[in-house]
Design a protein around this motif. Sequence first.
Motif, PDB file in Angstrom:
ATOM      1  N   ASP A   1      24.913 -37.138 -21.109  1.00 20.42           N
ATOM      2  CA  ASP A   1      24.891 -35.753 -21.554  1.00 20.42           C
ATOM      3  C   ASP A   1      25.857 -34.918 -20.719  1.00 20.42           C
ATOM      4  OD1 ASP A   1      22.957 -36.159 -23.511  1.00 20.42           O
ATOM      5  OD2 ASP A   1      21.323 -35.905 -22.084  1.00 20.42           O
ATOM      6  N   ILE A   2      26.558 -34.001 -21.372  1.00 26.02           N
ATOM      7  CA  ILE A   2      27.476 -33.089 -20.702  1.00 26.02           C
ATOM      8  C   ILE A   2      26.983 -31.676 -20.917  1.00 26.02           C
ATOM      9  CG2 ILE A   2      29.846 -32.243 -20.566  1.00 26.02           C
ATOM     10  CD1 ILE A   2      30.767 -34.903 -21.692  1.00 26.02           C
ATOM     11  N   ARG A   3      26.874 -30.910 -19.866  1.00 27.10           N
ATOM     12  CA  ARG A   3      26.440 -29.526 -19.988  1.00 27.10           C
ATOM     13  C   ARG A   3      27.524 -28.706 -20.695  1.00 27.10           C
ATOM     14  NH1 ARG A   3      20.936 -29.018 -19.150  1.00 27.10           N
ATOM     15  NH2 ARG A   3      20.344 -30.465 -17.499  1.00 27.10           N
ATOM     16  N   GLY A   4      27.078 -27.717 -21.440  1.00 26.68           N
ATOM     17  CA  GLY A   4      27.999 -26.934 -22.251  1.00 26.68           C
ATOM     18  C   GLY A   4      29.138 -26.315 -21.484  1.00 26.68           C
TER      19      GLY A   4
ATOM     20  N   LEU B   1      25.310 -31.758 -24.431  1.00 23.23           N
ATOM     21  CA  LEU B   1      26.177 -32.298 -25.470  1.00 23.23           C
ATOM     22  C   LEU B   1      26.427 -33.764 -25.181  1.00 23.23           C
ATOM     23  CD1 LEU B   1      28.773 -29.379 -25.523  1.00 23.23           C
ATOM     24  CD2 LEU B   1      26.799 -29.667 -27.014  1.00 23.23           C
ATOM     25  N   ARG B   2      26.427 -34.559 -26.222  1.00 22.83           N
ATOM     26  CA  ARG B   2      26.706 -35.988 -26.046  1.00 22.83           C
ATOM     27  C   ARG B   2      27.694 -36.423 -27.115  1.00 22.83           C
ATOM     28  NH1 ARG B   2      22.410 -40.742 -24.839  1.00 22.83           N
ATOM     29  NH2 ARG B   2      22.352 -39.490 -22.929  1.00 22.83           N
ATOM     30  N   PHE B   3      28.717 -37.172 -26.680  1.00 21.00           N
ATOM     31  CA  PHE B   3      29.734 -37.670 -27.588  1.00 21.00           C
ATOM     32  C   PHE B   3      29.663 -39.189 -27.615  1.00 21.00           C
ATOM     33  CE2 PHE B   3      31.015 -33.674 -25.725  1.00 21.00           C
ATOM     34  CZ  PHE B   3      31.330 -32.918 -26.835  1.00 21.00           C
TER      35      PHE B   3
END
Length: 213
Positions: free
Chosen positions: A145-148, A137-139
């Motif tokens: 990137d951030i893992r779910g 996930l990327r904001f």
Amino acid sequence: MSITLIIIIITGIVSFTAFTNDKVYNDLIFYPPAVTYDKQWYRFFSCGLIHADWMHLIFNMWALYLFGTALEQAFISVFAQMGKIFYLLLYISSLFFCLIPTYARHKNDSSYRSLGASGAVSAVIFACILYLPLMKLRFFFIPIDIRGFIFGAAYLIISSYLDKRGGDRVNHSAHIWGALYGIVFFIVMAYAFSNYPVLEMFIGQIKSWLNEF
């Protein structure tokens, strides 16, 4: 057409109508005293069809599209022919269960209102994370990137803090309970109606990722 898109279309139409029609808005919003005294239980579900404004609607439906599309396919993979039915059942039932703590807290509070699909969307997001804990996930405000599963843990911690602090007119309780309900729903249904070891797969994927370091 996918169940996710059908939900988005219906929610968009009803929300748009409520933006310009006060009667629709007031008839559908979650108003605890109307449940307590007039037995209008439908408000647990109808409030998920309306939103405070365009940004509220767009954000919820964008999140539902991203995670819901993936989860719907996951449910089809895990539950075969019953996948779409279980996915729809998750969404509808989470509208009710995410608001139970809210109702218990405000059942006689004539000044309280709540609306939006955020609780149900949270259920979809967390059920999806349970199936795909390593999804990236990327904001826009975080350039990595951030893992779910990391996002999920942070989401629950921040939501719990904001719920205790209060004062921002956001029903963080519905977000938290919707998220937890989505996890429990998937676990129970997976063990009852499939051979998919949902918890073992969740833990195994995370362990595999950690072993890379």
